[in-house]
Design a protein around this motif. Structure first.
Motif, PDB file in Angstrom:
ATOM      1  N   ASN A 170      40.527  59.127   5.580  1.00 37.97           N
ATOM      2  CA  ASN A 170      41.410  58.576   6.611  1.00 37.97           C
ATOM      3  C   ASN A 170      42.717  58.039   6.025  1.00 37.97           C
ATOM      4  N   PRO A 171      42.677  57.280   4.916  1.00 38.60           N
ATOM      5  CA  PRO A 171      43.948  56.816   4.334  1.00 38.60           C
ATOM      6  C   PRO A 171      44.854  57.970   3.900  1.00 38.60           C
ATOM      7  N   GLN A 172      44.263  59.041   3.370  1.00 39.13           N
ATOM      8  CA  GLN A 172      45.071  60.197   2.963  1.00 39.13           C
ATOM      9  C   GLN A 172      45.696  60.891   4.166  1.00 39.13           C
ATOM     10  N   ILE A 173      44.924  61.003   5.243  1.00 37.09           N
ATOM     11  CA  ILE A 173      45.451  61.619   6.470  1.00 37.09           C
ATOM     12  C   ILE A 173      46.571  60.761   7.045  1.00 37.09           C
ATOM     13  N   ALA A 174      46.364  59.445   7.042  1.00 34.12           N
ATOM     14  CA  ALA A 174      47.385  58.538   7.561  1.00 34.12           C
ATOM     15  C   ALA A 174      48.683  58.685   6.781  1.00 34.12           C
ATOM     16  N   GLN A 175      48.569  58.823   5.461  1.00 30.68           N
ATOM     17  CA  GLN A 175      49.764  58.986   4.632  1.00 30.68           C
ATOM     18  C   GLN A 175      50.449  60.314   4.921  1.00 30.68           C
ATOM     19  N   ARG A 176      49.683  61.386   5.081  1.00 29.65           N
ATOM     20  CA  ARG A 176      50.251  62.716   5.377  1.00 29.65           C
ATOM     21  C   ARG A 176      51.036  62.705   6.681  1.00 29.65           C
ATOM     22  N   GLY A 178      52.068  59.960   8.455  1.00 33.42           N
ATOM     23  CA  GLY A 178      52.911  58.802   8.729  1.00 33.42           C
ATOM     24  C   GLY A 178      52.341  57.918   9.823  1.00 33.42           C
ATOM     25  N   LEU A 179      51.006  57.860   9.915  1.00 36.14           N
ATOM     26  CA  LEU A 179      50.340  57.047  10.925  1.00 36.14           C
ATOM     27  C   LEU A 179      49.639  55.877  10.254  1.00 36.14           C
ATOM     28  N   SER A 180      49.256  54.893  11.053  1.00 43.33           N
ATOM     29  CA  SER A 180      48.467  53.793  10.506  1.00 43.33           C
ATOM     30  C   SER A 180      47.020  54.262  10.338  1.00 43.33           C
ATOM     31  N   THR A 183      45.113  54.027  13.573  1.00 45.06           N
ATOM     32  CA  THR A 183      45.358  55.128  14.506  1.00 45.06           C
ATOM     33  C   THR A 183      44.542  56.350  14.111  1.00 45.06           C
ATOM     34  N   VAL A 184      44.491  56.640  12.814  1.00 51.53           N
ATOM     35  CA  VAL A 184      43.706  57.789  12.355  1.00 51.53           C
ATOM     36  C   VAL A 184      42.226  57.563  12.640  1.00 51.53           C
ATOM     37  N   ARG A 185      41.728  56.352  12.393  1.00 54.12           N
ATOM     38  CA  ARG A 185      40.317  56.063  12.678  1.00 54.12           C
ATOM     39  C   ARG A 185      40.009  56.285  14.152  1.00 54.12           C
ATOM     40  N   ASN A 186      40.921  55.862  15.020  1.00 56.92           N
ATOM     41  CA  ASN A 186      40.702  56.054  16.455  1.00 56.92           C
ATOM     42  C   ASN A 186      40.656  57.532  16.804  1.00 56.92           C
ATOM     43  N   HIS A 187      41.581  58.311  16.230  1.00 55.84           N
ATOM     44  CA  HIS A 187      41.578  59.757  16.484  1.00 55.84           C
ATOM     45  C   HIS A 187      40.275  60.391  15.992  1.00 55.84           C
ATOM     46  N   VAL A 188      39.827  59.990  14.800  1.00 55.48           N
ATOM     47  CA  VAL A 188      38.595  60.566  14.248  1.00 55.48           C
ATOM     48  C   VAL A 188      37.410  60.225  15.143  1.00 55.48           C
TER      49      VAL A 188
END
Length: 218
Positions: A170-176, A178-180, A183-188
């Protein structure tokens, strides 16, 4: 009635040659000239042309911006580009701006005259070299395989699931993206619920079956 043409080019010698060329054609009248996009807008109101024959590379307001402004002021006017530029960016920028035709400088006299008449009649026309490039572009687009999709997922969710399938955290996806991380955790979480899976391993299996997660697919 004659087709009234406004010539827009920053080279006086080229304008003179083009005027002489069009003077030989029945039913075509050069009603004015301009050396820049700014001058073209002034001449547009004064001469009321049917066709504006213009170059793209000019000082000040270039041909793309001039095309937009011309059509905003007079939507009925047909813009025909006559340019040295034959690259895809120039061609598509001119079309997006509203040009009805695109012919390269150096085209034969008969091609230029025919192009003026065709756009004056409300049709679109492209010189042979430009038409070949356009056909090649759209043929290549048609050959591209459709992007893999999973019913029910949004475009963002497809994108994130593709990264999950590539084993990104999730942190890597967020960095790719530009999201928090929240937000990525919610999408997942939403993705898991829509796919009815309990964890990332099962989500990856579903993504791979759908074609996601491979190079070039997200």
């Amino acid at each position: 009635m004659s087709v009234r043409v406004l010539i827009v080019d920053d080279h006086a010698h080229f304008r003179a040659g083009l005027r002489a060329l069009l003077a030989t054609a029945d039913g075509i009248e050069v009603c004015g000239e301009a050396a820049s996009g700014e001058e073209a807008l002034t001449a547009l109101a004064r001469h009321q042309p049917d066709v504006v024959l213009l170059d793209l590379a000019m000082p000040g307001m270039g041909g793309i911006a001039a095309t937009r402004r011309i059509l905003e002021a007079s939507p009925h006017v047909r813009v025909l580009v006559l340019s040295m530029a034959d690259d895809d960016d120039s061609v598509f920028a001119a079309l997006r701006a509203g040009a009805r035709g695109y012919v390269l400088k150096g085209a034969r006299r008969v091609e230029i005259i025919r192009a003026v008449r065709v756009v004056a009649d409300g049709e679109a026309i492209f010189g042979p070299a430009i038409a070949t490039r356009l056909m090649g572009y759209f043929a290549a687009v048609d050959r591209e395989p459709p992007a893999p999709t999973i019913p029910g997922l949004t475009q963002r969710e497809h994108e994130i699931l593709g990264f999950v399938a590539q084993h990104l955290t999730n942190p890597q996806i967020a960095q790719r993206l530009g999201l928090s991380q929240k937000t990525v955790r919610n999408h997942v979480s939403n993705i898991f619920a829509k796919l009815q899976v309990a964890d990332r391993a099962h989500a990856i299996d579903v993504a791979r079956e759908a074609g996601l997660g491979r190079p070039g697919t997200g």
